[in-house]
Design a protein around this motif. Structure first.
Motif, PDB file in Angstrom:
ATOM      1  N   ASP A   5      38.613  31.831  41.161  1.00 18.51           N
ATOM      2  CA  ASP A   5      38.485  33.208  40.674  1.00 18.51           C
ATOM      3  C   ASP A   5      37.376  33.955  41.400  1.00 18.51           C
ATOM      4  O   ASP A   5      37.507  35.132  41.710  1.00 18.51           O
ATOM      5  CB  ASP A   5      38.207  33.213  39.166  1.00 18.51           C
ATOM      6  CG  ASP A   5      39.394  32.741  38.349  1.00 18.51           C
ATOM      7  OD1 ASP A   5      40.545  32.821  38.848  1.00 18.51           O
ATOM      8  OD2 ASP A   5      39.178  32.268  37.215  1.00 18.51           O
ATOM      9  N   GLN A   6      36.295  33.256  41.700  1.00 16.55           N
ATOM     10  CA  GLN A   6      35.137  33.883  42.333  1.00 16.55           C
ATOM     11  C   GLN A   6      35.419  34.329  43.769  1.00 16.55           C
ATOM     12  O   GLN A   6      34.904  35.342  44.209  1.00 16.55           O
ATOM     13  CB  GLN A   6      33.967  32.901  42.309  1.00 16.55           C
ATOM     14  CG  GLN A   6      32.675  33.455  42.823  1.00 16.55           C
ATOM     15  CD  GLN A   6      31.529  32.477  42.652  1.00 16.55           C
ATOM     16  OE1 GLN A   6      31.681  31.412  42.059  1.00 16.55           O
ATOM     17  NE2 GLN A   6      30.383  32.828  43.173  1.00 16.55           N
ATOM     18  N   TYR A   7      36.246  33.592  44.494  1.00 15.07           N
ATOM     19  CA  TYR A   7      36.423  33.863  45.922  1.00 15.07           C
ATOM     20  C   TYR A   7      37.823  34.309  46.340  1.00 15.07           C
ATOM     21  O   TYR A   7      38.043  34.595  47.507  1.00 15.07           O
ATOM     22  CB  TYR A   7      36.019  32.627  46.741  1.00 15.07           C
ATOM     23  CG  TYR A   7      34.558  32.313  46.621  1.00 15.07           C
ATOM     24  CD1 TYR A   7      33.599  33.114  47.223  1.00 15.07           C
ATOM     25  CD2 TYR A   7      34.127  31.216  45.887  1.00 15.07           C
ATOM     26  CE1 TYR A   7      32.250  32.834  47.111  1.00 15.07           C
ATOM     27  CE2 TYR A   7      32.770  30.922  45.760  1.00 15.07           C
ATOM     28  CZ  TYR A   7      31.842  31.740  46.373  1.00 15.07           C
ATOM     29  OH  TYR A   7      30.513  31.466  46.250  1.00 15.07           O
ATOM     30  N   LYS A   8      38.759  34.387  45.428  1.00 15.03           N
ATOM     31  CA  LYS A   8      40.126  34.721  45.829  1.00 15.03           C
ATOM     32  C   LYS A   8      40.223  36.123  46.432  1.00 15.03           C
ATOM     33  O   LYS A   8      41.020  36.350  47.331  1.00 15.03           O
ATOM     34  CB  LYS A   8      41.108  34.541  44.674  1.00 15.03           C
ATOM     35  CG  LYS A   8      40.954  35.511  43.538  1.00 15.03           C
ATOM     36  CD  LYS A   8      41.958  35.227  42.451  1.00 15.03           C
ATOM     37  CE  LYS A   8      41.756  36.174  41.291  1.00 15.03           C
ATOM     38  NZ  LYS A   8      42.643  35.884  40.198  1.00 15.03           N
ATOM     39  N   ASP A   9      39.400  37.045  45.996  1.00 15.78           N
ATOM     40  CA  ASP A   9      39.422  38.400  46.558  1.00 15.78           C
ATOM     41  C   ASP A   9      38.819  38.459  47.962  1.00 15.78           C
ATOM     42  O   ASP A   9      38.978  39.445  48.660  1.00 15.78           O
ATOM     43  CB  ASP A   9      38.691  39.377  45.638  1.00 15.78           C
ATOM     44  CG  ASP A   9      39.412  39.591  44.323  1.00 15.78           C
ATOM     45  OD1 ASP A   9      40.642  39.355  44.262  1.00 15.78           O
ATOM     46  OD2 ASP A   9      38.756  39.983  43.339  1.00 15.78           O
ATOM     47  N   GLN A  10      38.136  37.389  48.355  1.00  9.40           N
ATOM     48  CA  GLN A  10      37.548  37.316  49.693  1.00  9.40           C
ATOM     49  C   GLN A  10      38.420  36.517  50.661  1.00  9.40           C
ATOM     50  O   GLN A  10      38.024  36.258  51.778  1.00  9.40           O
ATOM     51  CB  GLN A  10      36.155  36.688  49.606  1.00  9.40           C
ATOM     52  CG  GLN A  10      35.186  37.520  48.798  1.00  9.40           C
ATOM     53  CD  GLN A  10      33.847  36.829  48.665  1.00  9.40           C
ATOM     54  OE1 GLN A  10      33.335  36.266  49.637  1.00  9.40           O
ATOM     55  NE2 GLN A  10      33.287  36.853  47.481  1.00  9.40           N
ATOM     56  N   GLY A  11      39.593  36.103  50.182  1.00  6.35           N
ATOM     57  CA  GLY A  11      40.521  35.419  51.067  1.00  6.35           C
ATOM     58  C   GLY A  11      40.719  33.941  50.777  1.00  6.35           C
ATOM     59  O   GLY A  11      41.498  33.283  51.466  1.00  6.35           O
ATOM     60  N   GLY A  42      43.476  24.569  33.483  1.00  8.55           N
ATOM     61  CA  GLY A  42      43.483  26.000  33.750  1.00  8.55           C
ATOM     62  C   GLY A  42      43.835  26.365  35.177  1.00  8.55           C
ATOM     63  O   GLY A  42      43.433  27.414  35.669  1.00  8.55           O
ATOM     64  N   VAL A  43      44.587  25.507  35.863  1.00 10.89           N
ATOM     65  CA  VAL A  43      44.960  25.756  37.255  1.00 10.89           C
ATOM     66  C   VAL A  43      45.777  27.040  37.364  1.00 10.89           C
ATOM     67  O   VAL A  43      46.748  27.229  36.640  1.00 10.89           O
ATOM     68  CB  VAL A  43      45.748  24.548  37.823  1.00 10.89           C
ATOM     69  CG1 VAL A  43      46.427  24.887  39.133  1.00 10.89           C
ATOM     70  CG2 VAL A  43      44.826  23.355  37.995  1.00 10.89           C
ATOM     71  N   LYS A  44      45.347  27.909  38.270  1.00  8.61           N
ATOM     72  CA  LYS A  44      46.036  29.181  38.504  1.00  8.61           C
ATOM     73  C   LYS A  44      46.625  29.259  39.912  1.00  8.61           C
ATOM     74  O   LYS A  44      47.362  30.172  40.215  1.00  8.61           O
ATOM     75  CB  LYS A  44      45.067  30.341  38.308  1.00  8.61           C
ATOM     76  CG  LYS A  44      44.505  30.434  36.908  1.00  8.61           C
ATOM     77  CD  LYS A  44      43.485  31.556  36.816  1.00  8.61           C
ATOM     78  CE  LYS A  44      42.841  31.593  35.446  1.00  8.61           C
ATOM     79  NZ  LYS A  44      41.794  32.604  35.376  1.00  8.61           N
ATOM     80  N   PHE A  45      46.256  28.314  40.751  1.00  8.77           N
ATOM     81  CA  PHE A  45      46.722  28.342  42.134  1.00  8.77           C
ATOM     82  C   PHE A  45      48.078  27.652  42.248  1.00  8.77           C
ATOM     83  O   PHE A  45      48.487  26.913  41.361  1.00  8.77           O
ATOM     84  CB  PHE A  45      45.695  27.700  43.080  1.00  8.77           C
ATOM     85  CG  PHE A  45      45.250  26.319  42.695  1.00  8.77           C
ATOM     86  CD1 PHE A  45      46.011  25.208  43.001  1.00  8.77           C
ATOM     87  CD2 PHE A  45      44.040  26.132  42.052  1.00  8.77           C
ATOM     88  CE1 PHE A  45      45.595  23.935  42.666  1.00  8.77           C
ATOM     89  CE2 PHE A  45      43.605  24.858  41.714  1.00  8.77           C
ATOM     90  CZ  PHE A  45      44.383  23.760  42.016  1.00  8.77           C
ATOM     91  N   PRO A  46      48.798  27.909  43.345  1.00 11.29           N
ATOM     92  CA  PRO A  46      50.131  27.310  43.522  1.00 11.29           C
ATOM     93  C   PRO A  46      50.080  25.788  43.609  1.00 11.29           C
ATOM     94  O   PRO A  46      49.233  25.219  44.294  1.00 11.29           O
ATOM     95  CB  PRO A  46      50.616  27.896  44.854  1.00 11.29           C
ATOM     96  CG  PRO A  46      49.758  29.070  45.123  1.00 11.29           C
ATOM     97  CD  PRO A  46      48.459  28.818  44.442  1.00 11.29           C
TER      98      PRO A  46
END
Length: 137
Positions: A5-11, A42-46
């Protein structure tokens, strides 16, 4: 999953591949593994289909990852590394030496060009992983 969550907006993109080669910790189907990870962690990634990471049936992706990010060895001064080595020696001695994936939750940090930047073993701290991600981003 705070790291994601912390870094997904940074790529940052995290992807997971369930594997049942480690003491049969992933006995169900791929979709059951994905549901388990979502509910319990709580996994949100593929999450992709289950695959083998070692041996003759190892997926080519993992052959590439192991070749590009070789195993750095066991730090005999670290108690966690010693315990991991003992567990691998007992459960899967054929993977003790060389670049085989030693146990579940081995991670690879890959840059935007597809190059392996670093391999992390299951005992590596989240702080080490986070620092490497920061440096890459």
């Amino acid at each position: 999953m705070m790291l994601y969550d912390q870094y997904k907006d940074q790529g940052l993109q995290i992807i997971g591949f369930p594997c049942n080669q480690f003491a049969e910790q992933e006995p169900g189907s791929s979709s059951e593994s994905e549901s388990f990870c979502q509910i319990n962690y709580g996994v949100k990634f593929p999450m992709f289909s289950k695959l083998d990471v070692n041996g003759e049936a190892a997926h080519p992706l993992y052959d590439f990852l192991k070749k590009s990010g070789p195993f750095a060895g066991f730090d005999e001064t670290d108690i966690q590394a010693k315990l991991l080595k003992l567990m691998v020696a007992e459960k899967a001695p054929e993977w003790l030496h060389g670049d085989a994936i030693k146990w579940n939750f081995t991670k690879f940090l890959i840059d935007a060009e597809g190059r392996v930047v670093r391999r992390f073993e299951p005992i590596d701290s989240i702080d080490e992983i986070q620092e490497s991600i920061k440096q890459l981003l």
